[in-house]
Scaffold this motif. Structure first.
Motif, PDB file in Angstrom:
ATOM      1  N   ASP A  10       0.755  -1.275   0.054  1.00  0.00           N
ATOM      2  CA  ASP A  10      -0.142  -0.128  -0.112  1.00  0.00           C
ATOM      3  C   ASP A  10       0.753   1.334  -0.019  1.00  0.00           C
ATOM      4  O   ASP A  10       2.064   1.203   0.238  1.00  0.00           O
ATOM      5  CB  ASP A  10      -1.082   0.001   1.260  1.00  0.00           C
ATOM      6  CG  ASP A  10      -0.684   0.374   2.471  1.00  0.00           C
ATOM      7  OD1 ASP A  10       0.776   0.465   2.761  1.00  0.00           O
ATOM      8  OD2 ASP A  10      -1.172   0.694   3.343  1.00  0.00           O
ATOM      9  N   LEU A  11       0.197   2.403  -0.297  1.00  0.00           N
ATOM     10  CA  LEU A  11       0.996   3.521  -0.696  1.00  0.00           C
ATOM     11  C   LEU A  11       1.553   4.161   0.573  1.00  0.00           C
ATOM     12  O   LEU A  11       2.856   4.570   0.504  1.00  0.00           O
ATOM     13  CB  LEU A  11       0.382   4.641  -1.332  1.00  0.00           C
ATOM     14  CG  LEU A  11       0.927   5.877  -1.732  1.00  0.00           C
ATOM     15  CD1 LEU A  11       2.158   5.653  -2.660  1.00  0.00           C
ATOM     16  CD2 LEU A  11       0.038   6.504  -2.575  1.00  0.00           C
ATOM     17  N   LEU A  32       4.183   4.328  -8.452  1.00  0.00           N
ATOM     18  CA  LEU A  32       2.873   3.858  -7.912  1.00  0.00           C
ATOM     19  C   LEU A  32       2.559   2.681  -9.071  1.00  0.00           C
ATOM     20  O   LEU A  32       1.998   3.130 -10.333  1.00  0.00           O
ATOM     21  CB  LEU A  32       1.786   4.892  -8.130  1.00  0.00           C
ATOM     22  CG  LEU A  32       1.451   5.648  -6.967  1.00  0.00           C
ATOM     23  CD1 LEU A  32       2.923   6.596  -6.373  1.00  0.00           C
ATOM     24  CD2 LEU A  32       0.573   6.484  -7.095  1.00  0.00           C
ATOM     25  N   ASP A  46       4.818   0.390  -4.994  1.00  0.00           N
ATOM     26  CA  ASP A  46       3.524   0.317  -4.473  1.00  0.00           C
ATOM     27  C   ASP A  46       2.782  -0.517  -5.533  1.00  0.00           C
ATOM     28  O   ASP A  46       2.297  -0.156  -6.465  1.00  0.00           O
ATOM     29  CB  ASP A  46       2.660   1.400  -4.057  1.00  0.00           C
ATOM     30  CG  ASP A  46       1.480   1.003  -3.554  1.00  0.00           C
ATOM     31  OD1 ASP A  46       1.186  -0.032  -3.056  1.00  0.00           O
ATOM     32  OD2 ASP A  46       0.407   2.001  -3.829  1.00  0.00           O
ATOM     33  N   GLY A  48       0.013  -2.204  -4.538  1.00  0.00           N
ATOM     34  CA  GLY A  48      -1.428  -1.839  -4.366  1.00  0.00           C
ATOM     35  C   GLY A  48      -2.247  -3.144  -3.968  1.00  0.00           C
ATOM     36  O   GLY A  48      -3.312  -3.146  -4.783  1.00  0.00           O
ATOM     37  N   GLU A 342      -4.573   2.644   1.030  1.00  0.00           N
ATOM     38  CA  GLU A 342      -5.661   2.601  -0.203  1.00  0.00           C
ATOM     39  C   GLU A 342      -6.165   3.709  -0.492  1.00  0.00           C
ATOM     40  O   GLU A 342      -6.509   3.987  -1.870  1.00  0.00           O
ATOM     41  CB  GLU A 342      -6.649   1.524   0.288  1.00  0.00           C
ATOM     42  CG  GLU A 342      -6.283   0.047   0.632  1.00  0.00           C
ATOM     43  CD  GLU A 342      -5.833  -0.277   1.932  1.00  0.00           C
ATOM     44  OE1 GLU A 342      -5.902   0.709   2.734  1.00  0.00           O
ATOM     45  OE2 GLU A 342      -5.614  -1.456   2.255  1.00  0.00           O
ATOM     46  N   ARG A 345      -3.731   5.740  -2.434  1.00  0.00           N
ATOM     47  CA  ARG A 345      -3.463   5.246  -3.816  1.00  0.00           C
ATOM     48  C   ARG A 345      -4.688   5.597  -4.790  1.00  0.00           C
ATOM     49  O   ARG A 345      -4.317   5.850  -5.891  1.00  0.00           O
ATOM     50  CB  ARG A 345      -3.133   3.738  -3.953  1.00  0.00           C
ATOM     51  CG  ARG A 345      -2.952   3.129  -4.993  1.00  0.00           C
ATOM     52  CD  ARG A 345      -1.706   3.674  -5.819  1.00  0.00           C
ATOM     53  NE  ARG A 345      -1.617   3.156  -7.162  1.00  0.00           N
ATOM     54  CZ  ARG A 345      -0.947   2.070  -7.340  1.00  0.00           C
ATOM     55  NH1 ARG A 345      -0.131   1.429  -6.556  1.00  0.00           N
ATOM     56  NH2 ARG A 345      -0.730   1.583  -8.562  1.00  0.00           N
ATOM     57  N   ASP A 349      -4.170   7.893  -7.984  1.00  0.00           N
ATOM     58  CA  ASP A 349      -4.203   7.416  -9.374  1.00  0.00           C
ATOM     59  C   ASP A 349      -5.364   7.950 -10.102  1.00  0.00           C
ATOM     60  O   ASP A 349      -5.250   8.189 -11.428  1.00  0.00           O
ATOM     61  CB  ASP A 349      -4.902   5.869  -9.004  1.00  0.00           C
ATOM     62  CG  ASP A 349      -3.671   4.828  -8.772  1.00  0.00           C
ATOM     63  OD1 ASP A 349      -2.616   5.013  -8.977  1.00  0.00           O
ATOM     64  OD2 ASP A 349      -4.275   3.625  -8.629  1.00  0.00           O
TER      65      ASP A 349
END
Length: 438
Positions: A10-11, A32, A46, A48, A342, A345, A349
């Motif tokens: 996770d970020l 990412l 990450d 994710g 979460e 991210r 995104d």
């Protein structure tokens, strides 16, 4: 220096880990997703996978490009959440011997006798897993469906050569080595033993480390930073923005974590006068966009949180928060403080951010980064050029009561040209300690 690839699920954890390398002078970026283009000496990816399925986590590790000869660290959650077992098993399937040492001593998270503890209590007896879909593990062996060998504290604290030999024995046949640790010195010993084994290419399988950001700090201490020919290595105090960077922007704080401590942080920020707006994915988001934009125009800081009611899929809340942020951002240039990996991210995104460069921290895990690959830095690496977004991230499960207010202050001070290292944490929270060179 051998390149280092860190894999995070996770970020916020990725940024937390990247900051440990930056503090110790390593050129570090957070990607990412799969990195593209030039990478730093330390690349934190990450993938994710925290909110996905176990199979998705396994596939992410299976397909992630890992440069030949790079040191690999799998960042694990210090409370052992996520798909730890499938991810570690995927690394063994790719030909790595995996050494797992997941303690985070600064926050009282240790492993003794193969059992995860928080402040000396078994993890299963704490409230930290109340939002997880299954029970907390009573031992690390519960997390993996793979042969494993426990390496106890007596071995970790033995003679370094003897520890390395025992660790080598534990890894025979591809077993996972599950290593006890209570202190940062224990983790430094784990890294030293693993590096002793890793200098035997062709004799044994490559070693991958797995653990918390504290293990990353030990690795960063043990390995000298990469040096570009003709360019001196950076000291930790040389890495970060300097100089004014233009008008102060509004700061939007987004709290996507449902952890009780995260809501307490939002309440503390509200006590300073910040408006708090609560999002329920079933409500009309348009009204929330309007009132939040109005709050930002009045006080230049506002807080967005997700409803406290249990959602069938927590990721729905993160996606809804991200959409609100994007709609506000169409009209307002924002700097961001994001709580919960979460959610962080999902927001980035949605804003098409693919890379972060860590700049500073206010306490362990509460990290300020520059969005982008560093091209927004001035030529000497000491200031921001253009209008790059500042992004602060923090895991939802920990932090002092004023951490969000401190992050907002750090964002504003950095925008205004103050030295962000005035708020950098002390050595007890992850600041540089002596560097060990194997």
């Amino acid at each position: 220096m051998t390149p280092i690839t860190v894999i995070a699920d996770d970020l916020s954890g990725a940024a937390e880990t990247a900051e440990q390398f930056r503090l110790r002078g390593h050129e570090t970026t957070v990607s990412l997703g799969v990195p593209s283009g030039r990478t730093a000496g330390v690349t934190v990816v990450d993938v994710g996978t925290r909110a996905g399925t176990a199979e998705e986590a396994r596939v992410a590790i299976d397909t992630l490009p890992l440069p030949d000869g790079s040191l690999v660290l799998k960042k694990t959650d210090s409370l052992w959440r996520g798909h730890v077992g499938p991810e570690l098993e995927a690394l063994t399937g790719r030909g790595y011997d995996v050494v797992v040492a997941g303690a985070l001593p600064a926050l009282g998270r240790t492993v003794v006798g193969g059992r995860p503890l928080v402040d000396g209590r078994p993890l299963a007896e704490t409230p930290f897993w109340h939002l997880e879909p299954h029970d907390a593990p009573s031992s690390l062996a519960d997390l993996v469906d793979h042969p494993s060998v426990l390496v106890g504290l007596d071995v970790v604290r033995s003679d370094p050569a003897a520890f390395a030999a025992r660790l080598d024995d534990a890894l025979v046949g591809g077993a996972l080595a599950l290593v006890d640790a209570e202190t940062d010195d224990d983790l430094a010993a784990v890294v030293e033993a693993a590096l002793r084994l890793s200098v035997r290419p062709g004799v044994r399988r490559p070693i991958a480390l797995a653990g918390s950001a504290a293990l990353a700090a030990a690795l960063a201490d043990a390995v000298a930073p990469a040096v570009t020919p003709g360019v001196p290595a950076l000291a930790s105090d040389d890495v970060g923005p300097r100089g004014g960077v233009g008008p102060v922007r509004p700061v939007l704080v987004v709290v996507g974590s449902a952890a009780e401590v995260a809501r307490g942080h939002a309440d503390s920020l509200a006590a300073t006068g910040a408006d708090v707006h609560v999002l329920d994915p079933e409500d009309d988001a348009g009204r929330l966009v309007e009132v939040t934009r109005a709050s930002l125009s009045r006080s230049s800081v506002a807080v967005l949180t997700v409803t406290a009611r249990r959602l069938p899929d927590p990721l729905v809340g993160s996606v809804a928060l991200a959409e609100v942020v994007a709609r506000i951002g169409r009209d307002v240039e924002l700097d961001l403080v994001l709580t919960g990996g979460e959610t962080a991210r999902a927001v980035l995104d949605r804003l098409a951010t693919t890379t972060l460069r860590p700049l500073a921290q206010v306490e362990h895990g509460a990290v300020l980064s520059l969005a982008g690959d560093g091209r927004g830095l001035t030529g000497d690496g000491r200031g921001l050029a253009g209008d790059d977004r500042l992004v602060a991230t923090k895991p939802g499960s920990f932090g002092g009561p004023t951490v969000l207010a401190d992050l907002v202050d750090l964002v504003r001070r950095t925008r205004a040209g103050a030295d962000p290292h005035d708020l950098t944490a002390s050595a007890a929270s992850g600041a540089p300690t002596k560097r060990r060179t194997p």
